[in-house]
Design a protein around this motif. Structure first.
Motif, short mmCIF file in Angstrom:
data_model
loop_
_atom_site.label_atom_id
_atom_site.label_comp_id
_atom_site.label_asym_id
_atom_site.label_seq_id
_atom_site.Cartn_x
_atom_site.Cartn_y
_atom_site.Cartn_z
N TRP A 136 0.82 -1.21 0.00
CA TRP A 136 0.00 0.00 0.00
C TRP A 136 0.85 1.26 0.00
N ARG A 137 0.22 2.35 -0.41
CA ARG A 137 0.82 3.67 -0.33
C ARG A 137 0.25 4.41 0.88
N GLU A 138 1.01 5.37 1.37
CA GLU A 138 0.53 6.18 2.50
C GLU A 138 -0.22 7.39 1.96
N ALA A 139 -1.27 7.77 2.69
CA ALA A 139 -2.14 8.86 2.23
C ALA A 139 -2.74 9.57 3.44
N ALA B 83 -2.48 10.75 -1.88
CA ALA B 83 -1.23 10.08 -1.51
C ALA B 83 -0.19 11.09 -1.03
N THR C 248 -6.78 0.11 3.11
CA THR C 248 -7.58 -0.54 2.06
C THR C 248 -7.46 -2.06 2.20
N ARG D 80 -5.27 -1.11 -6.04
CA ARG D 80 -4.51 -0.10 -5.31
C ARG D 80 -4.92 -0.10 -3.85
N ARG D 81 -3.92 0.04 -2.99
CA ARG D 81 -4.20 0.04 -1.56
C ARG D 81 -3.53 1.25 -0.92
N TYR D 82 -4.21 1.81 0.09
CA TYR D 82 -3.72 3.00 0.77
C TYR D 82 -3.87 2.83 2.28
N THR E 179 -4.32 5.18 5.14
CA THR E 179 -4.75 6.58 5.12
C THR E 179 -5.02 7.12 6.51
#
Length: 379
Positions: free
Chosen positions: A8-11, A60, A197, A203-205, A207
Motif C-alpha cells: 500500500w501507499r501512504e495517504a 497520496a 484498504t 490499489r491500496r492505501y 490513510t
C-alpha cells in the motif's frame, strides 16, 4: 511478508466541516439537524481507484510533504512544530509510528500527513487551510479554525495558477506558503482514524483521517476536472440520505465516518470532542470481507468474526464466506463491528462493541431490521 507483493501507499484525508452558526447547543437526539456541513468530492469516473465515488479531500503522500524545509517555515519548535503529544492508549498505528530514513528528513509523520491533507484539499477543491506565519500557531483553545481573510490571498487568476503548479509539482506548495507568508494550519487538523484498504482491491492505501472544523460558513470549493468532477457541501445526515436515494455512492470507510459525525448536531460540540479526543491517538483498521448469500460484510476489529491474525498482504485467502443470509448471520452474533453492504446504496453500520481510544461509535438510527440496540447503527 512477500516482498514481491504490491504493498500500500501512504495517504491522508480530512473531514472538513464548516458552519456552526447555531452555537454549541445540546444533544437533541437522533434525527436532529446539523448546524454544519461536510465537504464531499466526486472522483472522476476515469479514476483507477474508486471511480465516481464521493469522498473527503485527500490523496497520496509526496516526498515534498516530508521536506525538512517545512521546519524552517513552521513557527513552533521542531520536530512536532507545536502539535501536542499523543498518549496512544494502545499501540501507535504503524502509519504514525514508522520512521522513514530514506526521506532524509526529521519531519515526523504527524506533521507531514497533515501537510499532505492540506495540500490535497487545495489541489482538489481549491480550499486553502493556512494560517499566518507570524505570531505563532493559532490558539488551540480558541475554538474552530478560520480561513485566511481574502486580503491575504492573491487575485483569483493568480491563485488558480498556483493551484495548477501544485497539482503538477507538490513541492510548489511550500513555495506558495512562503509567497503568502503563511503556513499549513496543521494545528486545526485533529487525528481521527486510520483506514487501510482491504486486500483484493488493487490499489491500496494506508490513510490517516483528520477532522477539521471551520467556524464559518462553507467556503467556495471548485473541482479540478481531473481527479475531481464535483464538490458538494452537505450535512452528514443528508449525505446518508443521498446514498439511500442512489444519488451518490460513498465508500465504506467514508460512510462509517459520516455516521460518526451524525452524533454531533453542533459544530462546536464536534470540534470540542475531536480536539479533546485526538491526543488518545487511534488504531489502524483494515476490514476483512465476509461474503454471504445475499450480500457481503466488511468485518472490523472487535467483531467476533474478525480474524485474530488478519491477512494484511493477501498471501492467504482474501475473503471469508457463508451460505447464510446477512440477517441470519447478524442474529447469531453477539459482538458486532461490521459494515453490511447489500448493494452500493444499501449500506449499514452494525456495532455494539465499546470504542477504543475514547472515540465514539456511529450513531444508532432507526433500523428496518428491528431494535437498534441489538444491531447497532443501521442507516
Amino acid at each position: 511478508m512477500n516482498s514481491r507483493l504490491r504493498q500500500w501507499r501512504e495517504a491522508a484525508t480530512v473531514l472538513l466541516t464548516a458552519g456552526g452558526g447555531a452555537g454549541a447547543g445540546a444533544w437533541r437526539g437522533p434525527g436532529a439537524s446539523c448546524d454544519y456541513q461536510v465537504l464531499l468530492l466526486r472522483r472522476s469516473p476515469r479514476s483507477a481507484f474508486m471511480p465516481s465515488a464521493h469522498v473527503f479531500p485527500g490523496g497520496a503522500v509526496d516526498a515534498a510533504d516530508f521536506s525538512a524545509e517545512w521546519l524552517e517555515l513552521l513557527p513552533e519548535p521542531p520536530p512536532r512544530c507545536g502539535l501536542g503529544p499523543v498518549k496512544a492508549g494502545g499501540p501507535r498505528a504503524p502509519l504514525f509510528a514508522a520512521e522513514r530514513p530514506e526521506l532524509g528528513s526529521p519531519l515526523p509523520g504527524d506533521v507531514a500527513f497533515r501537510i499532505c491533507a492540506i495540500r490535497e484539499t487545495f489541489e482538489e477543491a481549491g480550499v486553502l487551510l493556512l494560517a499566518p506565519a507570524e505570531g505563532g500557531r493559532p490558539d488551540p483553545a480558541g475554538g474552530p479554525a478560520r480561513l485566511l481573510p481574502a486580503e491575504r490571498l492573491p487575485p483569483a487568476p493568480e491563485l488558480a495558477e498556483w493551484r495548477l503548479r501544485v497539482q503538477r509539482q507538490p513541492a510548489c506548495f511550500l513555495q506558495l506558503c512562503r509567497h503568502l507568508r503563511c503556513v499549513p494550519n496543521i494545528w486545526a487538523l485533529h487525528e481521527w482514524s486510520n483506514w487501510l484498504t482491504p486486500v483484493g482491491r488493487g490499489r491500496r492505501y494506508d490513510t490517516a483521517f483528520y477532522l477539521c472544523c471551520l467556524g464559518q460558513g462553507p467556503p467556495p470549493a471548485s473541482h479540478d476536472q481531473v481527479e475531481v468532477t464535483a464538490c458538494q457541501w452537505t450535512r452528514p445526515p443528508e449525505a446518508i440520505d443521498l446514498v439511500k436515494s442512489q444519488d451518490i455512492w460513498i465508500p465504506p470507510p467514508q460512510f462509517y465516518e459520516l455516521c460518526r459525525l451524525c452524533n454531533f448536531p453542533s459544530l462546536y460540540d464536534l470540534h470540542r470532542f475531536g480536539s479533546e479526543r485526538a491526543p488518545e491517538g487511534c488504531e489502524r483498521w483494515m476490514s476483512v470481507l465476509l461474503v454471504a448469500s445475499d450480500g457481503f460484510m466488511q468485518l472490523l476489529p472487535g467483531d467476533e468474526l474478525y480474524p485474530e491474525d488478519p491477512d494484511f498482504t493477501g498471501e492467504r485467502k482474501p475473503a471469508l464466506s457463508t451460505n447464510k443470509k446477512i440477517e441470519d448471520v447478524l442474529k447469531e452474533a453477539t459482538r458486532l463491528h461490521r459494515i453490511v453492504i447489500r448493494d452500493f446504496n444499501n449500506v449499514a453500520v452494525h456495532v455494539n462493541v465499546p470504542p477504543k481510544y475514547k472515540h465514539i461509535n456511529p450513531l444508532p438510527l432507526n433500523s428496518k431490521m428491528g431494535n437498534t440496540a441489538d444491531y447497532g447503527s443501521r442507516l
